[in-house]
Design a protein around this motif. Structure first.
Motif, PDB file in Angstrom:
ATOM      1  N   LEU A   1       0.823  -1.191   0.000  1.00 42.16           N
ATOM      2  CA  LEU A   1       0.000   0.000   0.000  1.00 42.16           C
ATOM      3  C   LEU A   1       0.869   1.258   0.000  1.00 42.16           C
ATOM      4  CD1 LEU A   1      -3.081   0.238   0.161  1.00 42.16           C
ATOM      5  CD2 LEU A   1      -2.868   0.385   2.629  1.00 42.16           C
ATOM      6  N   ARG A   2       0.512   2.227  -0.835  1.00 40.02           N
ATOM      7  CA  ARG A   2       1.246   3.486  -0.940  1.00 40.02           C
ATOM      8  C   ARG A   2       0.264   4.642  -1.107  1.00 40.02           C
ATOM      9  NH1 ARG A   2       4.908   0.035  -0.365  1.00 40.02           N
ATOM     10  NH2 ARG A   2       6.712  -0.222  -1.683  1.00 40.02           N
ATOM     11  N   ILE A   3       0.702   5.827  -0.702  1.00 40.60           N
ATOM     12  CA  ILE A   3      -0.029   7.052  -1.027  1.00 40.60           C
ATOM     13  C   ILE A   3       0.736   7.720  -2.156  1.00 40.60           C
ATOM     14  CG2 ILE A   3      -0.739   9.338  -0.250  1.00 40.60           C
ATOM     15  CD1 ILE A   3      -0.950   8.244   2.574  1.00 40.60           C
ATOM     16  N   VAL A   4       0.017   8.103  -3.208  1.00 39.71           N
ATOM     17  CA  VAL A   4       0.644   8.824  -4.322  1.00 39.71           C
ATOM     18  C   VAL A   4      -0.142  10.102  -4.601  1.00 39.71           C
ATOM     19  CG1 VAL A   4       1.576   6.737  -5.409  1.00 39.71           C
ATOM     20  CG2 VAL A   4      -0.630   7.616  -6.151  1.00 39.71           C
ATOM     21  N   ARG A   5       0.562  11.098  -5.065  1.00 38.44           N
ATOM     22  CA  ARG A   5      -0.056  12.340  -5.529  1.00 38.44           C
ATOM     23  C   ARG A   5       0.164  12.378  -7.032  1.00 38.44           C
ATOM     24  NH1 ARG A   5       1.041  16.521  -1.621  1.00 38.44           N
ATOM     25  NH2 ARG A   5      -0.859  15.719  -0.742  1.00 38.44           N
ATOM     26  N   SER A   6      -0.844  12.817  -7.756  1.00 34.80           N
ATOM     27  CA  SER A   6      -0.740  12.823  -9.221  1.00 34.80           C
ATOM     28  C   SER A   6      -1.142  14.179  -9.784  1.00 34.80           C
ATOM     29  CB  SER A   6      -1.616  11.724  -9.819  1.00 34.80           C
ATOM     30  OG  SER A   6      -2.951  11.868  -9.381  1.00 34.80           O
TER      31      SER A   6
ATOM     32  N   HIS B   1       3.710  10.809  -7.798  1.00 36.95           N
ATOM     33  CA  HIS B   1       4.716  11.117  -6.773  1.00 36.95           C
ATOM     34  C   HIS B   1       4.417  10.243  -5.561  1.00 36.95           C
ATOM     35  CE1 HIS B   1       5.653  14.610  -9.230  1.00 36.95           C
ATOM     36  NE2 HIS B   1       4.343  14.827  -9.282  1.00 36.95           N
ATOM     37  N   VAL B   2       5.293   9.303  -5.261  1.00 34.53           N
ATOM     38  CA  VAL B   2       5.100   8.387  -4.135  1.00 34.53           C
ATOM     39  C   VAL B   2       5.400   9.155  -2.851  1.00 34.53           C
ATOM     40  CG1 VAL B   2       5.787   6.211  -3.081  1.00 34.53           C
ATOM     41  CG2 VAL B   2       5.736   6.426  -5.572  1.00 34.53           C
TER      42      VAL B   2
END
Length: 172
Positions: free
Chosen positions: A106-111, A165-166
């Motif tokens: 599980l990861r949070i990414v911004r796009s 962006h991780v």
């Protein structure tokens, strides 16, 4: 996001973590600093951003039955134990856990643009993950994704022309 055509999930007032109560035909689940209200539409969708930040994954239909507990980082929540218990896929999940074989987390990414829940992420023609949840913070959408560990080593990656962006991981 909704649970069914009649029931919706919305944000609620703070209720002690782990406490559950019924109120006005709604189920209220405590999260300490807030609560989830499952019932008729009330409140707002602030819970989505909170759940992304905490790594509490809600699975889109496309991800149901596809992900093992390590990919959702469920051990950190106490939601699964690899030492005991029984659940579908438990033997496989435990083997992967103890042999270090599970390579998605599980990861949070911004796009740059909003990602679609349930959308598969591809890099160089290879599937590397799936979008579970997304929320738009001003002009910078944030998503909770399951991503190949090899892809999360970079701070930024490109999937089908979209820059990701991780930001963080929930891996143990």
């Amino acid at each position: 996001m909704h649970v069914s055509d009649d029931l919706h999930v919305s944000d609620g007032a703070p209720v002690a973590e782990g406490e559950a109560q019924e109120e006005n035909d709604s189920l209220i689940l405590g999260e300490g600093d807030a609560s989830l209200r499952i019932g008729m539409r009330q409140g707002d969708d602030a819970w989505i951003a909170r759940h992304i930040d905490k790594g509490y994954a809600w699975l889109p239909e496309q991800a149901l039955g596809m992900l093992l507990p390590p990919a959702l980082s469920m051990e950190r929540l106490g939601a699964v134990s690899f030492d005991k218990g029984c659940f579908p896929g438990q033997e496989i999940a435990a083997r992967l856990h103890f042999l270090g074989g599970h390579k998605r987390h599980l990861r949070i990414v911004r796009s740059d643009v909003a990602l679609q829940e349930g959308h598969s992420l591809h890099v160089d023609g290879r599937e590397v993950g799936i979008v579970l949840m997304q929320h738009t913070y001003s002009s910078s959408p944030t998503s909770l994704v399951v991503l190949d560990d090899t892809m999360s080593q970079a701070e930024t990656l490109e999937s089908e022309g979209i820059r990701l962006h991780v930001l963080s991981t929930f891996a143990e």
